[in-house]
Scaffold this active site. Structure first.
Site, mmCIF file in Angstrom:
data_model
loop_
_atom_site.group_PDB
_atom_site.id
_atom_site.type_symbol
_atom_site.label_atom_id
_atom_site.label_comp_id
_atom_site.label_asym_id
_atom_site.label_seq_id
_atom_site.Cartn_x
_atom_site.Cartn_y
_atom_site.Cartn_z
ATOM 1 N N LYS A 195 0.881 -1.174 0.000
ATOM 2 C CA LYS A 195 0.000 0.000 0.000
ATOM 3 C C LYS A 195 0.921 1.227 0.000
ATOM 4 O O LYS A 195 0.891 2.065 0.907
ATOM 5 C CB LYS A 195 -0.918 -0.055 1.237
ATOM 6 C CG LYS A 195 -2.036 0.981 1.254
ATOM 7 C CD LYS A 195 -3.109 0.762 0.190
ATOM 8 C CE LYS A 195 -4.099 1.914 0.191
ATOM 9 N NZ LYS A 195 -5.034 1.858 -0.951
ATOM 10 N N ASP A 227 -5.406 -3.151 -2.482
ATOM 11 C CA ASP A 227 -6.836 -3.090 -2.822
ATOM 12 C C ASP A 227 -7.065 -3.593 -4.247
ATOM 13 O O ASP A 227 -8.009 -4.330 -4.528
ATOM 14 C CB ASP A 227 -7.414 -1.681 -2.602
ATOM 15 C CG ASP A 227 -6.538 -0.567 -3.161
ATOM 16 O OD1 ASP A 227 -5.408 -0.852 -3.616
ATOM 17 O OD2 ASP A 227 -6.989 0.599 -3.149
ATOM 18 N N ASP A 251 -2.451 -12.283 5.332
ATOM 19 C CA ASP A 251 -3.523 -12.978 6.058
ATOM 20 C C ASP A 251 -4.825 -12.863 5.280
ATOM 21 O O ASP A 251 -5.524 -13.854 5.042
ATOM 22 C CB ASP A 251 -3.677 -12.351 7.454
ATOM 23 C CG ASP A 251 -4.807 -12.991 8.241
ATOM 24 O OD1 ASP A 251 -4.894 -14.232 8.230
ATOM 25 O OD2 ASP A 251 -5.609 -12.249 8.845
HETATM 26 C C1 IPM Z 1 -3.935 -17.469 9.862
HETATM 27 C C2 IPM Z 1 -4.870 -17.144 10.994
HETATM 28 C C3 IPM Z 1 -4.055 -16.504 12.116
HETATM 29 C C4 IPM Z 1 -3.398 -15.238 11.536
HETATM 30 C C5 IPM Z 1 -4.867 -16.172 13.375
HETATM 31 C C6 IPM Z 1 -5.561 -17.399 13.915
HETATM 32 C C7 IPM Z 1 -4.025 -15.520 14.434
HETATM 33 O O1 IPM Z 1 -5.887 -16.306 10.544
HETATM 34 O O2 IPM Z 1 -3.014 -18.287 10.076
HETATM 35 O O3 IPM Z 1 -4.115 -16.928 8.780
HETATM 36 O O4 IPM Z 1 -4.049 -14.210 11.479
HETATM 37 O O5 IPM Z 1 -2.248 -15.331 11.147
HETATM 38 MG MG MG Z 2 -5.884 -15.966 8.458
#
Ligand code: IPM
Ligand code: MG
Length: 360
Positions: A195, A227, A251
Protein backbone atom coordinates in the site's frame (compact mmCIF):
# COMPACT_ATOMS: atom_id res chain seq x y z
CA UNK A 1 16.68 -41.67 6.59
CA UNK A 2 15.45 -40.78 10.08
CA UNK A 3 13.45 -37.64 10.81
CA UNK A 4 12.17 -36.24 14.10
CA UNK A 5 8.79 -34.61 13.70
CA UNK A 6 7.11 -32.63 16.46
CA UNK A 7 3.38 -33.16 16.09
CA UNK A 8 0.85 -30.66 17.39
CA UNK A 9 -2.66 -32.08 16.99
CA UNK A 10 -4.22 -29.02 18.67
CA UNK A 11 -7.98 -28.50 18.97
CA UNK A 12 -11.20 -29.35 17.13
CA UNK A 13 -10.58 -31.54 14.08
CA UNK A 14 -6.80 -31.15 14.59
CA UNK A 15 -6.23 -34.61 16.13
CA UNK A 16 -8.23 -36.41 13.40
CA UNK A 17 -6.53 -34.79 10.45
CA UNK A 18 -3.04 -35.03 11.95
CA UNK A 19 -3.64 -38.71 12.55
CA UNK A 20 -4.32 -39.22 8.83
CA UNK A 21 -1.21 -37.24 7.89
CA UNK A 22 0.90 -39.45 10.18
CA UNK A 23 -0.56 -42.56 8.57
CA UNK A 24 0.39 -41.24 5.13
CA UNK A 25 3.90 -40.27 6.26
CA UNK A 26 4.37 -43.78 7.65
CA UNK A 27 3.15 -45.30 4.38
CA UNK A 28 5.65 -43.13 2.48
CA UNK A 29 8.37 -44.11 4.98
CA UNK A 30 7.64 -47.81 4.51
CA UNK A 31 7.76 -47.53 0.74
CA UNK A 32 10.83 -45.31 0.40
CA UNK A 33 12.82 -46.42 3.44
CA UNK A 34 12.46 -43.53 5.89
CA UNK A 35 11.50 -43.44 9.54
CA UNK A 36 9.55 -40.62 11.08
CA UNK A 37 9.76 -40.35 14.86
CA UNK A 38 6.93 -38.32 16.32
CA UNK A 39 6.87 -36.33 19.54
CA UNK A 40 3.48 -34.94 20.52
CA UNK A 41 3.34 -31.34 21.67
CA UNK A 42 0.39 -29.50 23.24
CA UNK A 43 -0.65 -26.12 21.87
CA UNK A 44 -3.82 -24.05 21.83
CA UNK A 45 -6.91 -24.86 23.87
CA UNK A 46 -5.67 -28.29 24.93
CA UNK A 47 -2.54 -26.67 26.36
CA UNK A 48 -4.63 -24.07 28.20
CA UNK A 49 -6.64 -26.91 29.75
CA UNK A 50 -3.50 -28.77 30.79
CA UNK A 51 -1.13 -25.94 31.69
CA UNK A 52 -3.07 -22.67 31.77
CA UNK A 53 -1.17 -21.23 28.79
CA UNK A 54 -1.54 -21.89 25.03
CA UNK A 55 2.15 -22.78 24.60
CA UNK A 56 4.61 -23.71 27.35
CA UNK A 57 8.35 -23.06 27.15
CA UNK A 58 8.88 -26.84 27.19
CA UNK A 59 6.53 -27.31 24.24
CA UNK A 60 8.36 -24.63 22.27
CA UNK A 61 11.71 -26.23 23.16
CA UNK A 62 10.49 -29.65 21.97
CA UNK A 63 9.35 -28.14 18.68
CA UNK A 64 12.68 -26.34 18.31
CA UNK A 65 14.64 -29.54 18.89
CA UNK A 66 12.79 -31.38 16.10
CA UNK A 67 13.57 -31.46 12.36
CA UNK A 68 10.13 -30.07 11.48
CA UNK A 69 6.72 -29.49 13.02
CA UNK A 70 3.37 -30.82 11.81
CA UNK A 71 0.37 -28.92 13.14
CA UNK A 72 -3.36 -29.65 12.94
CA UNK A 73 -5.24 -26.55 14.06
CA UNK A 74 -5.84 -24.54 17.21
CA UNK A 75 -8.81 -22.57 18.48
CA UNK A 76 -12.43 -22.92 19.50
CA UNK A 77 -15.70 -21.02 19.49
CA UNK A 78 -15.74 -17.47 20.78
CA UNK A 79 -18.59 -17.06 23.25
CA UNK A 80 -18.85 -20.81 23.83
CA UNK A 81 -15.42 -22.13 24.77
CA UNK A 82 -14.16 -20.78 28.08
CA UNK A 83 -10.71 -20.17 26.56
CA UNK A 84 -12.10 -16.93 25.16
CA UNK A 85 -12.83 -15.56 28.63
CA UNK A 86 -9.05 -15.33 29.10
CA UNK A 87 -7.04 -12.21 28.19
CA UNK A 88 -6.03 -12.17 24.46
CA UNK A 89 -2.41 -13.15 25.17
CA UNK A 90 -3.59 -16.40 26.83
CA UNK A 91 -6.10 -17.54 24.19
CA UNK A 92 -5.45 -20.49 21.81
CA UNK A 93 -4.41 -18.29 18.85
CA UNK A 94 -1.72 -16.64 20.98
CA UNK A 95 0.02 -20.03 20.99
CA UNK A 96 0.21 -19.89 17.21
CA UNK A 97 1.74 -16.40 17.21
CA UNK A 98 4.18 -17.44 19.96
CA UNK A 99 5.38 -20.51 18.08
CA UNK A 100 5.78 -18.51 14.82
CA UNK A 101 7.92 -15.95 16.61
CA UNK A 102 9.71 -18.47 18.85
CA UNK A 103 10.76 -20.66 15.92
CA UNK A 104 11.61 -17.71 13.66
CA UNK A 105 9.05 -18.80 11.03
CA UNK A 106 9.20 -15.66 8.93
CA UNK A 107 8.08 -17.10 5.59
CA UNK A 108 4.54 -18.37 5.22
CA UNK A 109 3.84 -20.22 1.97
CA UNK A 110 0.19 -20.66 1.06
CA UNK A 111 -0.49 -22.34 -2.27
CA UNK A 112 -3.88 -21.79 -3.89
CA UNK A 113 -4.56 -24.09 -6.79
CA UNK A 114 -7.76 -24.86 -8.65
CA UNK A 115 -8.06 -28.61 -9.17
CA UNK A 116 -9.60 -29.51 -12.50
CA UNK A 117 -11.89 -31.98 -10.76
CA UNK A 118 -13.16 -29.30 -8.37
CA UNK A 119 -13.79 -26.52 -10.88
CA UNK A 120 -17.52 -26.69 -10.22
CA UNK A 121 -16.86 -25.66 -6.60
CA UNK A 122 -15.10 -22.44 -7.67
CA UNK A 123 -17.45 -19.53 -6.85
CA UNK A 124 -16.19 -17.43 -9.78
CA UNK A 125 -17.93 -17.41 -13.13
CA UNK A 126 -17.23 -20.30 -15.45
CA UNK A 127 -15.03 -18.43 -17.91
CA UNK A 128 -12.73 -17.39 -15.05
CA UNK A 129 -12.68 -20.84 -13.48
CA UNK A 130 -11.97 -22.42 -16.86
CA UNK A 131 -8.74 -20.43 -17.15
CA UNK A 132 -7.64 -22.11 -13.89
CA UNK A 133 -5.01 -20.77 -11.50
CA UNK A 134 -2.02 -21.90 -9.53
CA UNK A 135 -0.52 -19.35 -7.18
CA UNK A 136 1.65 -19.23 -4.10
CA UNK A 137 1.07 -16.53 -1.52
CA UNK A 138 4.37 -15.78 0.25
CA UNK A 139 3.37 -13.99 3.41
CA UNK A 140 5.81 -12.38 5.85
CA UNK A 141 4.90 -13.97 9.17
CA UNK A 142 6.86 -12.54 12.10
CA UNK A 143 6.68 -8.77 11.58
CA UNK A 144 4.30 -5.95 10.80
CA UNK A 145 1.08 -5.23 12.68
CA UNK A 146 0.97 -8.66 14.30
CA UNK A 147 4.14 -8.09 16.30
CA UNK A 148 4.39 -4.29 16.57
CA UNK A 149 3.83 -2.50 19.85
CA UNK A 150 0.17 -2.24 20.78
CA UNK A 151 -1.82 -0.68 23.59
CA UNK A 152 -5.26 0.53 24.55
CA UNK A 153 -5.44 3.55 26.82
CA UNK A 154 -7.42 6.62 27.65
CA UNK A 155 -6.07 9.78 26.03
CA UNK A 156 -7.73 13.00 27.24
CA UNK A 157 -10.76 11.02 28.36
CA UNK A 158 -11.09 9.15 25.04
CA UNK A 159 -10.40 5.42 24.78
CA UNK A 160 -7.67 5.00 22.18
CA UNK A 161 -6.10 1.85 20.71
CA UNK A 162 -2.77 1.78 18.88
CA UNK A 163 -1.21 -0.98 16.75
CA UNK A 164 2.16 -0.42 15.14
CA UNK A 165 3.16 -1.52 11.63
CA UNK A 166 6.93 -1.73 11.57
CA UNK A 167 9.32 -3.40 9.11
CA UNK A 168 13.07 -3.07 8.81
CA UNK A 169 14.92 -3.64 5.56
CA UNK A 170 16.37 -6.96 6.70
CA UNK A 171 12.96 -8.42 7.42
CA UNK A 172 11.78 -7.34 3.97
CA UNK A 173 14.90 -8.59 2.20
CA UNK A 174 14.79 -12.13 3.59
CA UNK A 175 11.13 -12.68 2.68
CA UNK A 176 11.67 -11.15 -0.77
CA UNK A 177 14.59 -13.53 -1.39
CA UNK A 178 12.35 -16.46 -0.39
CA UNK A 179 9.66 -15.31 -2.83
CA UNK A 180 12.10 -14.93 -5.73
CA UNK A 181 13.68 -18.32 -5.01
CA UNK A 182 10.24 -19.92 -5.05
CA UNK A 183 9.27 -18.11 -8.26
CA UNK A 184 12.31 -19.67 -9.91
CA UNK A 185 10.90 -23.12 -9.16
CA UNK A 186 7.53 -22.09 -10.61
CA UNK A 187 6.72 -19.66 -13.43
CA UNK A 188 9.31 -16.93 -12.72
CA UNK A 189 6.87 -14.21 -11.80
CA UNK A 190 6.54 -12.23 -8.56
CA UNK A 191 3.77 -9.77 -7.82
CA UNK A 192 4.69 -7.81 -4.71
CA UNK A 193 1.67 -6.41 -2.92
CA UNK A 194 1.74 -3.28 -0.78
CA UNK A 195 0.00 0.00 0.00
CA UNK A 196 2.81 2.28 -1.10
CA UNK A 197 0.42 5.09 -1.97
CA UNK A 198 -0.17 5.54 1.78
CA UNK A 199 2.25 3.65 4.02
CA UNK A 200 5.94 4.30 4.72
CA UNK A 201 6.45 0.62 5.51
CA UNK A 202 5.17 -0.18 2.00
CA UNK A 203 7.48 2.36 0.35
CA UNK A 204 10.45 0.73 2.07
CA UNK A 205 9.01 -2.65 1.06
CA UNK A 206 9.01 -1.64 -2.63
CA UNK A 207 12.52 -0.23 -2.48
CA UNK A 208 14.00 -3.38 -0.91
CA UNK A 209 12.05 -5.72 -3.19
CA UNK A 210 13.39 -3.78 -6.21
CA UNK A 211 16.93 -4.24 -4.90
CA UNK A 212 16.46 -7.98 -4.43
CA UNK A 213 14.93 -8.27 -7.91
CA UNK A 214 18.26 -7.16 -9.43
CA UNK A 215 19.73 -10.53 -8.42
CA UNK A 216 16.93 -12.34 -10.29
CA UNK A 217 16.97 -11.02 -13.86
CA UNK A 218 15.11 -14.15 -14.98
CA UNK A 219 12.15 -13.38 -12.69
CA UNK A 220 9.55 -10.76 -13.66
CA UNK A 221 8.55 -8.38 -10.88
CA UNK A 222 5.39 -6.33 -10.68
CA UNK A 223 4.15 -4.16 -7.80
CA UNK A 224 0.43 -4.13 -7.05
CA UNK A 225 -1.55 -2.17 -4.49
CA UNK A 226 -3.35 -4.39 -2.02
CA UNK A 227 -6.84 -3.09 -2.82
CA UNK A 228 -6.26 -3.72 -6.51
CA UNK A 229 -4.88 -7.18 -5.71
CA UNK A 230 -8.07 -8.05 -3.81
CA UNK A 231 -9.98 -7.12 -6.95
CA UNK A 232 -7.67 -8.89 -9.42
CA UNK A 233 -7.89 -12.13 -7.42
CA UNK A 234 -11.56 -12.47 -8.31
CA UNK A 235 -11.32 -10.87 -11.74
CA UNK A 236 -8.42 -12.83 -13.19
CA UNK A 237 -6.63 -15.13 -10.73
CA UNK A 238 -4.70 -16.80 -13.55
CA UNK A 239 -2.37 -13.76 -13.75
CA UNK A 240 -0.74 -14.66 -10.40
CA UNK A 241 2.22 -16.93 -9.81
CA UNK A 242 3.98 -15.80 -6.61
CA UNK A 243 2.32 -13.11 -4.49
CA UNK A 244 4.81 -11.56 -2.08
CA UNK A 245 3.33 -9.53 0.75
CA UNK A 246 3.52 -8.44 4.39
CA UNK A 247 1.86 -10.17 7.32
CA UNK A 248 -1.58 -8.54 7.54
CA UNK A 249 -2.17 -8.22 3.79
CA UNK A 250 -1.06 -11.84 3.41
CA UNK A 251 -3.52 -12.98 6.06
CA UNK A 252 -6.41 -11.39 4.18
CA UNK A 253 -5.34 -12.16 0.61
CA UNK A 254 -4.56 -15.81 1.39
CA UNK A 255 -8.09 -16.30 2.68
CA UNK A 256 -9.43 -14.74 -0.49
CA UNK A 257 -7.18 -16.93 -2.62
CA UNK A 258 -8.26 -20.04 -0.76
CA UNK A 259 -11.95 -19.22 -1.14
CA UNK A 260 -11.76 -19.15 -4.93
CA UNK A 261 -10.34 -22.69 -4.99
CA UNK A 262 -13.76 -23.78 -3.79
CA UNK A 263 -12.58 -25.65 -0.73
CA UNK A 264 -10.31 -24.52 2.04
CA UNK A 265 -10.17 -28.20 3.04
CA UNK A 266 -7.65 -28.77 0.23
CA UNK A 267 -5.10 -26.08 1.02
CA UNK A 268 -1.79 -26.71 2.73
CA UNK A 269 0.73 -24.27 4.10
CA UNK A 270 4.32 -24.07 5.23
CA UNK A 271 5.92 -21.62 7.63
CA UNK A 272 9.66 -21.61 7.16
CA UNK A 273 12.58 -20.39 9.22
CA UNK A 274 16.07 -19.60 7.97
CA UNK A 275 17.55 -22.89 6.72
CA UNK A 276 15.47 -26.05 6.37
CA UNK A 277 13.31 -25.89 9.48
CA UNK A 278 9.59 -25.40 9.03
CA UNK A 279 6.13 -25.79 10.52
CA UNK A 280 3.46 -27.32 8.30
CA UNK A 281 -0.26 -26.94 8.76
CA UNK A 282 -3.49 -26.83 6.79
CA UNK A 283 -4.70 -23.36 5.84
CA UNK A 284 -8.04 -23.99 7.50
CA UNK A 285 -8.90 -23.77 11.18
CA UNK A 286 -10.03 -26.17 13.91
CA UNK A 287 -13.69 -26.43 12.72
CA UNK A 288 -15.01 -27.34 16.21
CA UNK A 289 -18.53 -27.84 14.82
CA UNK A 290 -17.50 -31.01 12.98
CA UNK A 291 -14.83 -32.26 15.40
CA UNK A 292 -14.92 -35.92 16.40
CA UNK A 293 -17.30 -36.92 13.59
CA UNK A 294 -14.71 -38.39 11.21
CA UNK A 295 -16.01 -36.21 8.36
CA UNK A 296 -13.25 -33.57 8.12
CA UNK A 297 -11.21 -33.37 4.95
CA UNK A 298 -7.65 -34.49 5.83
CA UNK A 299 -6.22 -33.54 2.42
CA UNK A 300 -4.93 -30.08 3.40
CA UNK A 301 -2.99 -31.59 6.31
CA UNK A 302 -1.68 -34.46 4.19
CA UNK A 303 -0.57 -31.97 1.51
CA UNK A 304 1.13 -29.99 4.29
CA UNK A 305 3.02 -33.16 5.23
CA UNK A 306 4.05 -33.39 1.56
CA UNK A 307 5.34 -29.82 1.77
CA UNK A 308 7.33 -30.87 4.84
CA UNK A 309 8.96 -33.67 2.85
CA UNK A 310 9.81 -31.24 0.04
CA UNK A 311 10.98 -28.15 1.92
CA UNK A 312 12.46 -29.50 5.16
CA UNK A 313 13.65 -32.97 4.16
CA UNK A 314 14.45 -32.55 0.44
CA UNK A 315 12.31 -35.60 -0.37
CA UNK A 316 10.80 -34.37 -3.64
CA UNK A 317 10.00 -37.80 -5.04
CA UNK A 318 8.11 -38.75 -1.86
CA UNK A 319 6.23 -35.43 -1.82
CA UNK A 320 5.20 -35.98 -5.44
CA UNK A 321 3.95 -39.47 -4.57
CA UNK A 322 1.53 -37.97 -2.03
CA UNK A 323 0.36 -35.23 -4.37
CA UNK A 324 -0.14 -37.67 -7.25
CA UNK A 325 -2.07 -40.07 -5.02
CA UNK A 326 -4.45 -37.27 -4.08
CA UNK A 327 -4.92 -36.17 -7.68
CA UNK A 328 -5.69 -39.73 -8.78
CA UNK A 329 -8.23 -40.20 -5.97
CA UNK A 330 -9.99 -37.00 -6.96
CA UNK A 331 -9.98 -38.12 -10.58
CA UNK A 332 -11.55 -41.41 -9.49
CA UNK A 333 -14.36 -39.54 -7.76
CA UNK A 334 -13.48 -39.93 -4.08
CA UNK A 335 -14.67 -36.96 -2.01
CA UNK A 336 -15.04 -35.99 1.62
CA UNK A 337 -18.35 -34.30 2.37
CA UNK A 338 -17.05 -30.71 2.02
CA UNK A 339 -16.18 -31.30 -1.65
CA UNK A 340 -18.92 -33.83 -2.39
CA UNK A 341 -20.98 -33.45 -5.55
CA UNK A 342 -23.45 -35.59 -7.44
CA UNK A 343 -22.21 -38.91 -8.76
CA UNK A 344 -19.06 -38.90 -6.61
CA UNK A 345 -18.11 -41.40 -3.90
CA UNK A 346 -18.31 -39.95 -0.41
CA UNK A 347 -15.69 -41.12 2.09
CA UNK A 348 -14.88 -40.28 5.70
CA UNK A 349 -11.76 -38.57 7.00
CA UNK A 350 -10.07 -41.86 7.89
CA UNK A 351 -11.16 -43.58 4.66
CA UNK A 352 -9.60 -40.74 2.66
CA UNK A 353 -6.39 -41.22 4.67
CA UNK A 354 -6.42 -44.98 4.02
CA UNK A 355 -6.98 -44.48 0.28
CA UNK A 356 -4.05 -42.08 0.06
CA UNK A 357 -1.85 -44.58 1.95
CA UNK A 358 -2.79 -47.30 -0.53
CA UNK A 359 -1.78 -45.15 -3.51
CA UNK A 360 1.47 -43.48 -2.44
C1 IPM B 1 -3.93 -17.47 9.86
C2 IPM B 1 -4.87 -17.14 10.99
C3 IPM B 1 -4.06 -16.50 12.12
C4 IPM B 1 -3.40 -15.24 11.54
C5 IPM B 1 -4.87 -16.17 13.37
C6 IPM B 1 -5.56 -17.40 13.91
C7 IPM B 1 -4.02 -15.52 14.43
O1 IPM B 1 -5.89 -16.31 10.54
O2 IPM B 1 -3.01 -18.29 10.08
O3 IPM B 1 -4.11 -16.93 8.78
O4 IPM B 1 -4.05 -14.21 11.48
O5 IPM B 1 -2.25 -15.33 11.15
MG1 MG C 1 -5.88 -15.97 8.46
Amino acid sequence: MNFNVAVIPGDGIGPEIVNEARKVLDAVGAKYGHTFNYTEVLMGGVSIDAHGVPLTDEALATAKASDAVLLGAVGGRVGIDKWYELPPNLRPEAGLLAIRKGLGLFANLRPAYLYNELKAACPLKESVADAGFDMMVVRELTGGLYFGERKTEEVNGVMTAIDTLKYDENEIRRIAIKAFDIARKRSNKVISVDKANVLDSSRLWQKVVNEVAKDYPDVTLEHMLVDNCAMQLVKDPSQFDVILTENMFGDILSDEASMITGSIGMLSSASLAEGKFGLYEPSHGAAPDIAGKNIANPIATILSAAMMLRYSFDLDKEANAIEDAIKSLLADGYRTVDIMSEGMKQVSCSEMGDLICERV
